[in-house]
Write an enzyme that holds these catalytic residues in place. Structure first.
Site, PDB file in Angstrom:
ATOM      1  N   GLY A   1      -5.803  -3.995   6.926  1.00  0.00           N
ATOM      2  CA  GLY A   1      -6.848  -2.981   6.954  1.00  0.00           C
ATOM      3  C   GLY A   1      -7.976  -3.208   7.943  1.00  0.00           C
TER       4      GLY A   1
ATOM      5  CB  THR B   1       0.810   0.936   5.196  1.00  0.00           C
ATOM      6  OG1 THR B   1       1.022  -0.300   4.503  1.00  0.00           O
ATOM      7  CG2 THR B   1       2.023   1.219   6.063  1.00  0.00           C
ATOM      8  N   GLY B   2      -1.038  -1.501   6.406  1.00  0.00           N
ATOM      9  CA  GLY B   2      -1.065  -2.735   7.194  1.00  0.00           C
ATOM     10  C   GLY B   2      -2.378  -3.459   6.978  1.00  0.00           C
TER      11      GLY B   2
ATOM     12  N   GLY C   1     -10.728  -1.984   2.439  1.00  0.00           N
ATOM     13  CA  GLY C   1      -9.866  -1.900   3.617  1.00  0.00           C
ATOM     14  C   GLY C   1      -9.921  -0.531   4.256  1.00  0.00           C
TER      15      GLY C   1
ATOM     16  NE  ARG D   1      -9.998  -6.064   2.763  1.00  0.00           N
ATOM     17  CZ  ARG D   1      -8.891  -5.344   2.888  1.00  0.00           C
ATOM     18  NH1 ARG D   1      -8.431  -4.641   1.880  1.00  0.00           N
ATOM     19  NH2 ARG D   1      -8.241  -5.303   4.021  1.00  0.00           N
TER      20      ARG D   1
ATOM     21  CB  THR E   1      -0.869  -0.002   1.278  1.00  0.00           C
ATOM     22  OG1 THR E   1      -1.827  -1.051   1.159  1.00  0.00           O
ATOM     23  CG2 THR E   1      -1.599   1.319   1.503  1.00  0.00           C
TER      24      THR E   1
HETATM   25  N1  GLY Z   1      -4.200  -1.384   4.395  1.00  0.00           N
HETATM   26  C1  GLY Z   1      -4.634  -1.763   3.146  1.00  0.00           C
HETATM   27  C2  GLY Z   1      -5.713  -2.761   3.162  1.00  0.00           C
HETATM   28  O1  GLY Z   1      -5.779  -3.585   4.066  1.00  0.00           O
HETATM   29  O2  GLY Z   1      -6.508  -2.760   2.261  1.00  0.00           O
END
Ligand code: GLY
Length: 339
Positions: A260, A257-258, A236, A234, A206
Site C-alpha cells: 500500500g 492490490t499490493g 494503506g 496504519r 486484499t
Molecule cells: N494494499 C493493501 C495495503 O497495503 O494495505
C-alpha cells in the site's frame, strides 16, 4: 465468443494482463443485450504453484467463483454496478481465505483494523473507512458513509459508531480470529521488521471488485486488513480514494492490490484515470505501464483490476500471481497464476 477475442484473452492472461472487449456479439437492431462486465481480485503477491496444495488451490477457486457469481447475478438482472461491487466484496470479506473482513491480518497489538472504500463513476460519489474494528463488512460501512453521511472518509471509533447507528452487523474478536493470521503475526513479531517488503508478502489477500452495469455506470471497491504487524492506525492505499480505489464513467473503475505505501505514493488508481483522460493513453497501455514499469521501478509488488465503459477489462500484476476473476456473461474465467 469469437476466435479473435479468445486469442486476445489467452495472450493477455499469459502476461498477467487482460484487455479486450470480450464476447460482445452483434444482435439484431432493437434486440441488443445491454453489456455488463465485472472483475474481482483477492490479492497479488508470491503465489506459486509449488507452495499451493491442490486443496488450497481449489478452495481459492471455489471462493472466487462464489464471489463472481454474486456479482454476475446482480449485473445480468440489470442491477447496479454499486450493488455488484458491494455484494461481491462482502462475500470475499466473509471468507477467511482473504485478508479482508473475517480473514484479515492482525496488527502489532493483535487487533484487526479494517480499511475499505467504494466509489461510483457517474457523480464521483465515494465512501471510505479506515482502522475500523468489529464491523463485519467494512465495504457496507464505506457505502453507507457515501450514501447516508455528508462525509467521504471516517476512521476508527467514529466509523464503527456510525456503522452501529446505521444498523450494520458487528462481529466479535472470535469471528475475526484465524490461526494462520495469528501465526503470521507471531512470526513477524519475532523478526521485528514491521512494514518491510518481506513483511508485506505475508499479508496477501486484499480484495477488490470493479463493475460496469447495463445502464453504462461504473463502480469500484476495495477492502483489506492491511499489513500483518502494522502499527496501530496504519492506513494503506485501499481506502484512500485515488490511491487504491477510483471510478469515473469517462475512463474506468479501478481497484488495486499490493504494498500500500507504494500505491499511495503513486496515487495509482487516479493516475490510471489521468493517463487515460489527459494523456490520451488506452486502458491497457496505461495500466500496464503503471504496474509493470512504475511499480516495478519502485521495487514493490502488486497489481490492479480495471474495467471501462465498453466492458474492457485489464488485470496487470508484477508479482508471481494474483487471485482474479472476470465475467461479462459470455466469457468468464478464474485465474491465480501467470497462465
Ligand atoms: N494494499 C493493501 C495495503 O497495503 O494495505
Amino acid at each position: 465468443m469469437n476466435l479473435k477475442s479468445t486469442s486476445c484473452i489467452g495472450f493477455a492472461l499469459a502476461f498477467g494482463m487482460l484487455s479486450c472487449s470480450v464476447g460482445q456479439k452483434k444482435e439484431a437492431p432493437g434486440n441488443e443485450a445491454r453489456r455488463w462486465a465485472i472483475a474481482l481480485h483477492g490479492g497479488a503477491g508470491t503465489i506459486s504453484r509449488s507452495q499451493m496444495t491442490p486443496a488450497r488451490d481449489s478452495g481459492y477457486r471455489t471462493s472466487l467463483d462464489l464471489a463472481l457469481k454474486t456479482g454476475e447475478d446482480i449485473l445480468s438482472r440489470g442491477g447496479s454496478a454499486l450493488d455488484a461491487v458491494e455484494q461481491t466484496i462482502a462475500v470475499l470479506e466473509d471468507n477467511p481465505l482473504f485478508n479482508a473482513g473475517r480473514g484479515a491480518v492482525f496488527n502489532r497489538e493483535g487487533k484487526v483494523q479494517l480499511d475499505a472504500a467504494i466509489m461510483e463513476g457517474e457523480k464521483g460519489m465515494a465512501g471510505a473507512v479506515a482502522a475500523v474494528e468489529g464491523i463485519r463488512n467494512p465495504i457496507r460501512l464505506a457505502r453507507i458513509v457515501m450514501e447516508r453521511s455528508p462525509h467521504v472518509f471516517l476512521c476508527g471509533a467514529g466509523a464503527r459508531e456510525f456503522g452501529i447507528e446505521q444498523g450494520l452487523d458487528t462481529a466479535s474478536a472470535s469471528w475475526f480470529y484465524t490461526r494462520e493470521r495469528w501465526e503470521q503475526l507471531q512470526r513477524q513479531r519475532a523478526t521485528g521488521k514491521s512494514g518491510s517488503l518481506e513483511n508485506h508478502a505475508e499479508s496477501l489477500g486484499t480484495v477488490g471488485c470493479v463493475a460496469l452495469d447495463q445502464q453504462g455506470l461504473l463502480a469500484a471497491g476495495t477492502s483489506t486488513g492491511g499489513m500483518t504487524n502494522k502499527r496501530e492506525g496504519r492506513i494503506g492505499d485501499s481506502p484512500v480514494i485515488g490511491a487504491g480505489t477510483w471510478a469515473d464513467n469517462r475512463t474506468c473503475a479501478v481497484s488495486c492490490t499490493g504494498h500500500g505505501e507504494y500505491f499511495l505514493r503513486l496515487a495509482m488508481a487516479h493516475e490510471l484515470h489521468s493517463r487515460i483522460l489527459h494523456g490520451n493513453q488506452g486502458l491497457e497501455k496505461a495500466a500496464g505501464a503503471l504496474i509493470l514499469e512504475e511499480l516495478s521501478k519502485a521495487g514493490a509488488q502488486g497489481g490492479l483490476i480495471a474495467v471501462d465503459g465498453k466492458g474492457r477489462i485489464v488485470m496487470p500484476f508484477n508479482s508471481e500471481g494474483m487471485f482474479r476473476a472476470f465475467s461479462n456473461g459470455k466469457s468468464r474465467k478464474i485465474v491465480i497464476y501467470r497462465e
